[in-house]
Design a protein around this motif. Structure first.
Motif, PDB file in Angstrom:
ATOM      1  N   LEU A 145       0.772  -1.212  -0.176  1.00 35.59           N
ATOM      2  CA  LEU A 145       0.138  -0.022   0.071  1.00 35.59           C
ATOM      3  C   LEU A 145       0.919   1.214   0.101  1.00 35.59           C
ATOM      4  CD1 LEU A 145      -2.882  -0.927   2.572  1.00 35.59           C
ATOM      5  CD2 LEU A 145      -3.273  -0.915  -0.044  1.00 35.59           C
ATOM      6  N   THR A 146       1.853   1.259   0.826  1.00 33.49           N
ATOM      7  CA  THR A 146       2.940   2.673   0.790  1.00 33.49           C
ATOM      8  C   THR A 146       3.612   2.706  -0.616  1.00 33.49           C
ATOM      9  OG1 THR A 146       3.067   1.858   3.294  1.00 33.49           O
ATOM     10  CG2 THR A 146       4.806   3.354   2.157  1.00 33.49           C
ATOM     11  N   ASN A 147       4.028   1.577  -0.960  1.00 30.80           N
ATOM     12  CA  ASN A 147       4.423   1.739  -2.527  1.00 30.80           C
ATOM     13  C   ASN A 147       3.589   2.319  -3.342  1.00 30.80           C
ATOM     14  OD1 ASN A 147       7.249   0.898  -1.924  1.00 30.80           O
ATOM     15  ND2 ASN A 147       6.718  -1.194  -2.301  1.00 30.80           N
ATOM     16  N   LYS A 148       2.576   1.597  -3.259  1.00 27.91           N
ATOM     17  CA  LYS A 148       1.379   2.204  -4.275  1.00 27.91           C
ATOM     18  C   LYS A 148       1.052   3.751  -3.959  1.00 27.91           C
ATOM     19  CE  LYS A 148      -2.262   2.183  -7.129  1.00 27.91           C
ATOM     20  NZ  LYS A 148      -2.123   3.042  -8.100  1.00 27.91           N
ATOM     21  N   ARG A 149       0.995   4.279  -2.738  1.00 30.21           N
ATOM     22  CA  ARG A 149       1.070   5.690  -2.508  1.00 30.21           C
ATOM     23  C   ARG A 149       2.075   6.377  -2.951  1.00 30.21           C
ATOM     24  NH1 ARG A 149      -1.123   5.255   3.592  1.00 30.21           N
ATOM     25  NH2 ARG A 149      -3.212   4.488   3.212  1.00 30.21           N
ATOM     26  N   ILE A 150       3.254   5.939  -2.846  1.00 27.53           N
ATOM     27  CA  ILE A 150       4.360   6.309  -3.440  1.00 27.53           C
ATOM     28  C   ILE A 150       4.450   6.742  -4.712  1.00 27.53           C
ATOM     29  CG2 ILE A 150       7.213   6.125  -3.593  1.00 27.53           C
ATOM     30  CD1 ILE A 150       7.072   5.235  -0.636  1.00 27.53           C
ATOM     31  N   ASP A 151       4.060   5.605  -5.502  1.00 23.27           N
ATOM     32  CA  ASP A 151       3.841   5.595  -7.083  1.00 23.27           C
ATOM     33  C   ASP A 151       2.941   6.644  -7.468  1.00 23.27           C
ATOM     34  OD1 ASP A 151       5.656   3.720  -7.224  1.00 23.27           O
ATOM     35  OD2 ASP A 151       4.348   2.107  -7.776  1.00 23.27           O
ATOM     36  N   ASP A 152       1.802   6.970  -6.709  1.00 23.01           N
ATOM     37  CA  ASP A 152       1.018   7.752  -7.125  1.00 23.01           C
ATOM     38  C   ASP A 152       1.358   8.973  -6.616  1.00 23.01           C
ATOM     39  OD1 ASP A 152      -1.113   5.978  -7.578  1.00 23.01           O
ATOM     40  OD2 ASP A 152      -2.111   5.768  -5.564  1.00 23.01           O
ATOM     41  N   HIS A 157       1.864  12.418  -9.396  1.00 19.88           N
ATOM     42  CA  HIS A 157       1.382  13.550  -9.269  1.00 19.88           C
ATOM     43  C   HIS A 157       2.550  14.520  -9.259  1.00 19.88           C
ATOM     44  CE1 HIS A 157      -1.227  16.735  -7.547  1.00 19.88           C
ATOM     45  NE2 HIS A 157      -0.134  16.907  -6.572  1.00 19.88           N
ATOM     46  N   LEU A 158       3.828  14.544  -8.802  1.00 16.87           N
ATOM     47  CA  LEU A 158       4.976  15.289  -8.878  1.00 16.87           C
ATOM     48  C   LEU A 158       5.281  15.467 -10.037  1.00 16.87           C
ATOM     49  CD1 LEU A 158       6.896  14.183  -5.415  1.00 16.87           C
ATOM     50  CD2 LEU A 158       5.450  16.339  -5.999  1.00 16.87           C
TER      51      LEU A 158
END
Length: 114
Positions: free
Chosen positions: A35-42, A46-47
């Motif tokens: 989940l954390t990796n998915k958030r980081i990818d998102d 975005h960045l």
């Protein structure tokens, strides 16, 4: 039972539950990590999008600066031209006054001579 079996049984009773707990914790950690990796990818997507937008905005700002510089140069040229015209008018008025003064002086000289 011999000592070997007793020790094995005791170790099984103590260690196996701990191993099961560790395995369960490991599964939870892996799920959280996914989940954390998915958030980081998102966030990275975005960045990257924000960076692209910033680059586009910077290009527009640079273009506006060039346009403003050109407009300022044109305006300065017009001001310079206006200054030249004003100075010429002022010089013209002074010359008119000098000519009028000279004409009066010539007329006075003519009157004295006559």
């Amino acid at each position: 039972m011999d000592i070997k079996e007793v020790v094995g049984s005791v170790l099984k009773d103590l260690i196996v539950p701990e191993l099961d707990k560790i395995k369960e914790d490991n599964k939870e950690i892996k799920a959280i990590l996914l989940l954390t990796n998915k958030r980081i990818d998102d966030i990275n997507l975005h960045l990257a999008d924000q960076s692209r937008r910033i680059d586009e905005t910077n290009k527009r700002i640079d273009n506006l600066r060039v346009e403003l510089r050109d407009e300022m140069a044109k305006t300065n040229s017009r001001i310079d031209r206006l200054y030249e015209v004003i100075v010429r008018r002022d010089e013209h008025n002074k010359l008119d006054e000098r000519v009028a003064g000279l004409e009066r002086a010539v007329n006075q000289l003519k009157q004295r001579a006559a």
